[in-house]
Structures are given as C-alpha cells and as structure tokens.
Write an enzyme that holds these catalytic residues in place. Structure first.
Site, PDB file in Angstrom:
ATOM      1  N   GLN A 279       0.816  -1.219   0.000  1.00  0.00           N
ATOM      2  CA  GLN A 279       0.000   0.000   0.000  1.00  0.00           C
ATOM      3  C   GLN A 279       0.848   1.267   0.000  1.00  0.00           C
ATOM      4  O   GLN A 279       0.324   2.355  -0.241  1.00  0.00           O
ATOM      5  CB  GLN A 279      -0.961  -0.006   1.202  1.00  0.00           C
ATOM      6  CG  GLN A 279      -0.260   0.112   2.547  1.00  0.00           C
ATOM      7  CD  GLN A 279      -1.219  -0.036   3.732  1.00  0.00           C
ATOM      8  OE1 GLN A 279      -1.639  -1.140   4.051  1.00  0.00           O
ATOM      9  NE2 GLN A 279      -1.557   1.070   4.367  1.00  0.00           N
ATOM     10  N   CYS A 285      -5.272   0.514   3.504  1.00  0.00           N
ATOM     11  CA  CYS A 285      -5.376  -0.904   3.851  1.00  0.00           C
ATOM     12  C   CYS A 285      -6.778  -1.443   3.609  1.00  0.00           C
ATOM     13  O   CYS A 285      -6.941  -2.580   3.174  1.00  0.00           O
ATOM     14  CB  CYS A 285      -4.990  -1.100   5.312  1.00  0.00           C
ATOM     15  SG  CYS A 285      -5.958  -0.123   6.459  1.00  0.00           S
ATOM     16  N   HIS A 421      -6.367  -1.253  11.545  1.00  0.00           N
ATOM     17  CA  HIS A 421      -5.764  -1.791  10.318  1.00  0.00           C
ATOM     18  C   HIS A 421      -6.673  -2.867   9.736  1.00  0.00           C
ATOM     19  O   HIS A 421      -7.189  -3.712  10.465  1.00  0.00           O
ATOM     20  CB  HIS A 421      -4.383  -2.372  10.650  1.00  0.00           C
ATOM     21  CG  HIS A 421      -3.574  -2.750   9.448  1.00  0.00           C
ATOM     22  ND1 HIS A 421      -3.503  -1.969   8.310  1.00  0.00           N
ATOM     23  CD2 HIS A 421      -2.778  -3.832   9.198  1.00  0.00           C
ATOM     24  CE1 HIS A 421      -2.711  -2.549   7.428  1.00  0.00           C
ATOM     25  NE2 HIS A 421      -2.263  -3.671   7.945  1.00  0.00           N
TER      26      HIS A 421
END
Ligand SMILES: *[C@@H]1O[C@H](CO)[C@@H](O)[C@H](O)[C@H]1NC(C)=O
Ligand SMILES: *[C@@H]1O[C@H](CO)[C@@H](O)[C@H](O)[C@H]1NC(C)=O
Length: 474
Positions: A279, A285, A421
């Site tokens: 990324q 993400c 995340h």
C-alpha cells in the site's frame, strides 16, 4: 586456559572454586581478610551476607536493564565488606546472559553454551545492607563489557561510569547501519540521521518489551519501520476510521457455515489468494482488504484468480477517504454502485488519490452484496473454510516490529476497540500447538513472514473477530 564451546562457564566456575574463588582485583588483592573496624574486609564467596547482597544486586540489575534476557553472575572477581552504619558490600563480578527471557525465574536459568551469546560484562556493585532495619540499597552499579584479554590485570572498573552507554551505542550503531543498508535508507542531513538513530533506539526498546510480554511464539525486532515514530507509522500505514463505529454501514449477517470448521485451512493452497501487495505510505489498507476478499470470491465463483484494483477504490469510492482511511462496509457499497472492479493492470496502484479514471467496460469482477460474519472465532473459521478469504480488521499495535512466528500480545496492549488496520484472513491452523490465523498484509513481501502476519487464534486477540465481512458474488 582451554575453554571449549560446550560448557565454558561451568568450567570457569569450577576452576574458580578450586582456586579458592576470590580473585582479587588490583589493590583488593592485597587487603587482609580481617581488618580494623570500619575498614574494608575481603570476603569469601561462601559468605552468607555476600550471597544475599549479590542476589539483591542481580535482581536490581535485571529490573533496570532493557536486555531481552535475564543475566546472572557468572564469576565473582572480588568482594569486600565494610561496617558503616550497617554493612556496605563492594562486589565486582562478571554477569552473563542466561537463556531465559525476562519473565522467568532467574534461579532456574542456564547460561548460553555459546560464548559469544553470553555478552559478559564486568560490574561493580555497592550494596548497603542495614540488617536491623531489614533494608538493602544499591548504592552503585557500574558495568562495562568484559575485555577478553587479562581482565584481572586492568584496574579500570572504577572509572567505567560511561561504559554502559558506550557498549550499547557500539552495538546500536552496528544494528542501525545494517538497517540502513538493508532498507536503502538515506537521510537528508546529519541531524535527520541522528534523530532517526534515536527513534530506532526507542523502537528497539519497544520491540524488546513486546518480545518479553508476548504469549505466543512471535519474534519482534528490527523491521523496515524501525526508524518511524509511532505517530509517523500510524498516519502513514494505519486507518483511524476503522474505530469510528458510528460510520460503519450495517450489513446483513452472513448465513452460518453448513458444517464445523476443519482443523486447519489455507486458501493459499487452493489458488484463491493473489501475491502480496504494498500500500506504500497511504492509509488504504481497507481497499487492499476488500480487493483481496473479492479476488477470493471471484475465484470461487469464476475459477480465475484476478488481481483487482485498489486504486479504483482510492480514486472513485466517494464514501471513503482514500489514503486517510476507509471502511470495508462502505467499499462494498461503492463497488456495487460503480458496477465492479477493474484489474490491477488496467487501473494500477499509485498510492496517491487521483481523479477517478474508472470505465465500466473494463470491469473484470462484480459483486452483488456484502455480509457481516459472526464474532465467534469458531464460526469465522468454519465460514472461511467454506466460503473464502475474509476481510478483517484489527488493532495493529504489535505489527510495526513483528518479524515472524505467532504473535500473541497481552490484551492490555492490544484491546479490541482500537481497531486501526484492515487485512485479509486467508487461513488458520496450529503451529507447535499454538492456534493461529494466517493474515495477508499489504506492506510488501519484506514484511513479516513473506508479507504475512500470524496472530493467535482463540482469544479474540487484537479485536480480530470484531469486523469480519465479505462481498457476495451471485
Ligand atoms: C469467468 O469470467 C470470464 C471473464 O469475465 C468469463 O468470460 C467466463 O465466462 C467466466 N467463467 C465462469 C465459469 O463464470
Ligand atoms: C449480480 O451483479 C451483476 C453485476 O451488477 C449483475 O449483472 C447480476 O445480474 C447480479 N446477479 C444477481 C443474481 O442479482
């Protein structure tokens, strides 16, 4: 003296015992064993008070050290006591690494058999014991690395006040240099390099703490993120929107799996997982988590594994915030509205938000709806094995310095509401009786185990069960 690699320390101690063990250091050598009141008296290592003082010093030393392993006395070099309002012990010893990590009981720890792992230091301790008060105080602790040649003849222990930081800094500089070479780090100025070295050092301490407290089999240490502060890491790679539960779109619940979960499953073995992506310094993400899930769903529906476009989501998903974060639940909806996803080749990743360049003629995979999974890890495993890789989110606290193994941080460090995340759960199993989830990350192949993170399974570790979802392709 012949010191083999097999048992150097044991041999050492045995010899010391034969010699009467009290090897004097410099002027201590000439001191009488019994002196006038108030003057220092040399002690034999069997002295009960000395033993107690030494144990106390050892404990204090280990409490105050950042080292990963417990260290204990490998050799007594000299010891004196002096009666001054109690007993003042002045002890010089060698301390070496045991094989035990910090949480274990020191008494039961063995030394490393390999001499280079012992990291032996010579330490001067001064312990002030006031028996009638029941108190012990460590007045002084000065350590320096043991110089292999003829330590007994040098007498520089006393002026070794700066040697502890010096030993650290030599080792630290070596590690930092290795890190810079390995990750092609190039800092713009000396100030920047100095600052990054400071951050690197702080991060090593954090990694050591994680290591000490890990309940799984993970190894933490230097990673490619080791020169970033927590804030820098957070803003470049994590996704603050994930913890804003009020922003989440409600999804319909996934129908439960038809059967129980097999003992283990890995979608990588069944061709449903594309290769690891990166990324970059963009909080996208969520896009990688969702494309990974849809790649799996499309593979299971259509039989071909495509690599799908995250950039399309970064540019065209108006419900999310591109590099500033997003939510899988929104992304599914955006994909439905757009009409599908283009391939990675047709709409390639740049890691920056650009204007939307989507055309429906290039749609390679579509979805029809999305579902939210149960929060029970057993149900999640069963669903995954039957239906494909799952988009999940977690608290990434332990991930910055993760290197390999099954990560199992303590709950207090990895609570389940600080989700920051999004990743892709591709399988599960057990390694040496430690149950794990196999997690595809989007930080490049040089992260963790070939791009993967392994997290403990069975205690909802790091909130892994909180946000499991999938697209549905009819
Ligand atoms: C898979 O997708 C391709 C391209 O969209 C299509 O041509 C093919 O018919 C599909 N195959 C199946 C089995 O659905
Ligand atoms: C699923 O979505 C595709 C693309 O939008 C559409 O062509 C298809 O008819 C949908 N399938 C069902 C069963 O609704």
């Amino acid at each position: 003296m012949m010191v083999g690699f097999g048992c150097p320390v044991i041999l050492w101690l045995a010899l010391a015992a034969v010699q009467g063990s009290v090897l004097g250091l410099g002027e201590d050598m000439d001191r009488p064993l019994i002196g006038p009141l108030g003057s220092p008296v040399r002690l034999h290592e069997s002295d009960a008070g000395l033993k107690k003082a030494l144990q106390f010093a050892e404990e204090r030393y280990n409490q105050g050290s950042n080292a990963m392993h417990l260290r204990k006395v490998s050799r007594l070099l000299s010891a004196t006591k002096q009666l001054v309002k109690g007993i003042r012990y002045s002890i010089t010893v060698e301390l070496s690494n045991t094989q035990c990590k910090k949480s274990t009981m020191l008494r039961t720890c063995d030394f490393y058999p390999e001499i280079q792992k012992l990291k032996t230091e010579v330490c001067l301790f001064e312990v002030w014991d006031i028996p009638w008060q029941g108190t012990s105080t460590l007045l002084k602790q000065k350590c320096q690395p043991k110089v292999e040649v003829q330590q007994e003849e040098t007498n520089n222990i006393v002026d070794a006040s700066t040697s502890q930081p010096l030993e650290d800094s030599v080792e630290l500089l070596g590690q930092f240099k290795e890190f810079m070479v390995k990750h092609n780090k190039d800092y713009s100025s000396q100030e920047e390099a100095d600052y990054r070295l400071f951050v690197f050092h702080e991060n090593l301490k954090t990694a050591e703490k994680l290591q000490t407290l890990d309940q799984g089999s993970a190894e933490y240490g230097v990673t490619k993120f080791s020169d970033l502060t927590e804030e820098e890491f957070r803003s470049a790679y994590l996704n603050p929107l994930l913890s804003q539960w009020n922003l989440h779109r409600l999804m319909k619940p996934a129908p439960p799996a038809r059967g129980p979960a097999p003992a283990s499953w890995d979608w990588r073995d069944h061709g449903a997982v594309s290769s690891i992506k990166n990324q970059g310094t963009c909080g996208s993400c969520w896009a990688f988590s969702v494309t990974g899930n849809i790649e799996g769903q499309w593979f299971l529906k259509n039989g071909t594994l495509l690599s799908l476009s995250e950039q399309e989501l970064v540019d065209c998903d108006g419900l999310d915030q591109a590099c500033k974060g997003g939510l899988p639940s929104n992304a599914y909806e955006a994909i439905e509205k757009l009409g599908g996803l283009e391939t990675e080749t047709d709409y390639s990743y740049t890691g920056m938000k650009q204007s939307c360049d989507f055309t429906s003629v290039k749609v390679a995979a579509y979805i029809n709806s999305s579902v939210e999974l149960s929060k029970d890890e057993k149900d999640i495993a069963a669903w995954l094995a039957e239906n494909g890789p799952v988009s999940v989110a977690l608290n990434a606290f332990a991930m910055q310095f993760y290197r390999k193994g099954v990560s199992h941080p303590m709950k207090i460090f990895c609570n389940s509401w600080m989700i920051d995340h999004a990743v892709l759960m591709v399988g599960y199993g057990e390694r040496k009786n430690i149950p794990f989830w196999a997690i595809k990350n989007s930080w490049g192949e040089d992260y963790g185990e070939q791009g993967y993170y392994y997290l403990y399974r069975g205690s909802n570790a790091c909130g892994i069960n909180q946000m499991c979802s999938s697209a549905v392709v009819n």
